[in-house]
Design an enzyme around this catalytic site. Structure first.
Site, short mmCIF file in Angstrom:
data_model
loop_
_atom_site.label_atom_id
_atom_site.label_comp_id
_atom_site.label_asym_id
_atom_site.label_seq_id
_atom_site.Cartn_x
_atom_site.Cartn_y
_atom_site.Cartn_z
CG ASN A 28 -0.24 -0.33 2.50
OD1 ASN A 28 0.46 -1.34 2.58
ND2 ASN A 28 -0.41 0.48 3.51
CB CYS B 66 4.48 14.05 12.08
SG CYS B 66 5.45 14.85 13.34
#
Lengths: 393, 129
Positions: free
Chosen positions: A151, A325
């Site tokens: 993915n 993040c």
């Protein structure tokens, strides 16, 4: 401002034709497929037709398709279901270092329940070596789970080659095909797998619905106990509208697949080479050829992914990154680390995944704005010394 | 996810760059975690008259760096030493909880720049004395 959506690996918009096919089952056709009266029979008919259509496209028979709530449930059912059903035969499971969390964390869970997990490494392109699969097999091995295409980096695995090895040894083989079904040809006979997961919202179908292909004769313990739906393998009243939508989306995807593969590949390669030409200190992640037609994944040195995404978003471009993040943890993407990338470079990754709505003009816009954004962030970065690089490169 | 103030400082960061003849330089964070801040200060008569930064990191890291350069200008060394990471976050109308730990390092970078300045002062005094 016109938005440019380049995150199709995350999810895709519902096709209007799919919504049309679903609407009757969200409105007047409310029957429960398990009921014997007229309304129920109508729902059953729709469900059977959807199952036939999906099975045909995958090269399976209808009884081999189990409907689920999505890709994650399909992965969980395949791995936990097979592990618990076969625990008397052995306790060893093999998987790869770049699996989706739905596979990776399911294996980690099984580890706590007495199963032994071997995590195979990948090469710098993200490929699993079939010989390494063969070498990892033990008499205790009951299941191998290796994804069809990744993915994040789009690398397509040699599934058919691996399945030949496993067939000889009669070991179950699961593949997470969430990124490939509806995008490249997926045929369970050609791939030679026993279990295959798919998810509708990755190919312009609705969210919250998926399926698991289970080869005839494969034993699975159910995850959800209750009624006799899905041949006692997945209890609960079926998501009729969602399943009808998934079948419609898959048929439509199959009809335009050849054309879309060619079109997206061309746009993908144009985007990759455009980035490489315009932005120095950039590397392509994943395999250059054995790659999903719509996947672009690059690392820009000296900058961090989230600030890159925020800047792109302000320019109307939606993309994703493997930085810590954006992954919601303190670690960057496990996939990029498995390729051997150092942490600081993995933080600077950018994934753009193209779809059927992506145009050549969209690619041109990205190529116009991206170099400026990267340069601005680099000028701000203490890791980047433009003058020093000019001297040495 | 981010406040308007964070987005403002992220989009238009104040005082980006270096001070070539800085009186103190501090670096905090590391590339493995994905956040590094480097801060330069210029001090005259015990007051910080200029501050500049360069940051590798996410939106919060860049915004906190920008904010601290604004906060310290005109402050005495003693006053600047009182600035905490929490105060920087508050000046930005808050940060998302996940960012409080990893990307809120500006006050630590400032502290290191001040330590660097004080060490240089001490060295100069010793040389003179």
């Amino acid at each position: 401002m016109k938005r440019i959506y380049l995150d199709h690996a995350s999810t895709t918009p519902l096709r209007p034709e799919v919504l049309e096919a679903m609407l009757p089952f969200l409105k007047e056709q409310h029957g429960n497929p398990s009921s014997i009266y007229g309304e129920g029979r109508e729902a059953r008919k729709a469900l059977d037709r959807a199952r036939d259509r999906i099975a045909t496209i995958l090269g399976a028979s209808p009884r081999e398709i189990i409907f689920t709530s999505g890709g994650s449930e399909a992965d969980n059912l395949a791995i936990k279901g097979a592990a618990f059903a076969l625990k008397d035969r052995g306790n060893h499971i093999i998987t790869s270092a770049i699996e989706h969390h739905a596979v990776y964390n399911t294996c980690r869970y099984l580890e706590k329940h007495g199963f032994r997990i071997t995590v195979l490494p990948v090469d710098s392109y993200g490929l699993v070596d079939p010989a390494a699969v063969a070498a990892a097999l033990t008499p205790e091995t009951i299941l191998v789970s290796i994804m069809h295409a990744n993915n994040e980096i789009g690398t397509i695995q040699p599934i058919a080659e691996i399945s030949k090895i496993l067939k000889e040894r009669k070991i179950l083989f699961h593949t997470d095909a969430v990124q490939t079904v509806g995008h490249i040809p997926v045929n369970v006979q050609e791939l030679g797998v026993d279990l295959l997961s798919l998810s509708a919202h990755k190919f312009y179908g609705p969210k919250g619905v998926g399926a698991l292909y289970v080869r005839r004769g494969v034993r699975l313990d159910p995850l959800i106990h209750g009624g006799a739906q899905e041949h006692n393998r997945r209890a609960g009243t079926e998501n009729v509208a969602g399943i009808v939508g998934m079948a419609e989306a898959l048929v439509l995807a199959a009809l335009e697949m050849d054309k879309e593969i060619e079109r997206q590949r061309e746009l993908r390669d144009r985007l990759i080479s455009g980035i490489m030409e315009r932005i120095p200190h950039t590397r392509l992640n994943g395999h250059p050829e054995e790659r999903l037609p719509g996947n672009v994944n690059v690392c820009f040195e000296f900058i961090e992914g989230e600030s890159l995404l925020l800047n792109l978003d302000m320019q109307g471009i939606a993309a994703s990154s493997g930085s810590a993040c954006t992954s919601g943890s303190l670690e960057p993407s496990h996939v990029l680390l498995a390729l051997g990338l150092p942490h600081e470079i993995a933080h600077g990754s950018l994934r753009m995944t193209l779809g059927r709505g992506t145009s050549a003009a969209d690619i041109d816009t990205v190529l116009e704005v991206l170099p400026g954004i990267v340069d601005r962030l680099r000028q701000m970065s203490p890791l980047y010394d433009a003058d020093a690089f000019c001297k040495t490169h | 996810m981010y406040s308007e103030k964070v987005m403002d400082h992220f989009t238009n960061p104040r005082n980006v760059g270096e001070i070539p003849d800085a009186d103190g330089v501090g670096v905090e964070g590391n590339a493995v975690c994905g956040d590094i801040m480097k801060l330069w200060i210029k001090v005259e008569d015990g007051r910080i008259v200029d501050a500049r930064f360069k940051t590798f990191g996410c939106g919060a890291a860049i915004a906190t760096s920008s904010m601290i350069t604004e906060l310290v200008k005109g402050k005495t060394i003693e006053e600047a030493m009182q600035i905490s990471n929490t105060a920087v976050a508050e000046a930005l109308d808050g940060l998302p909880p996940v960012k409080m730990h990893c990307s809120n390092l500006a006050a630590d970078a400032l502290r290191k720049a001040i330590d660097d300045y004080l060490a240089k002062q001490k060295g100069a005094e010793e040389n003179n004395g």
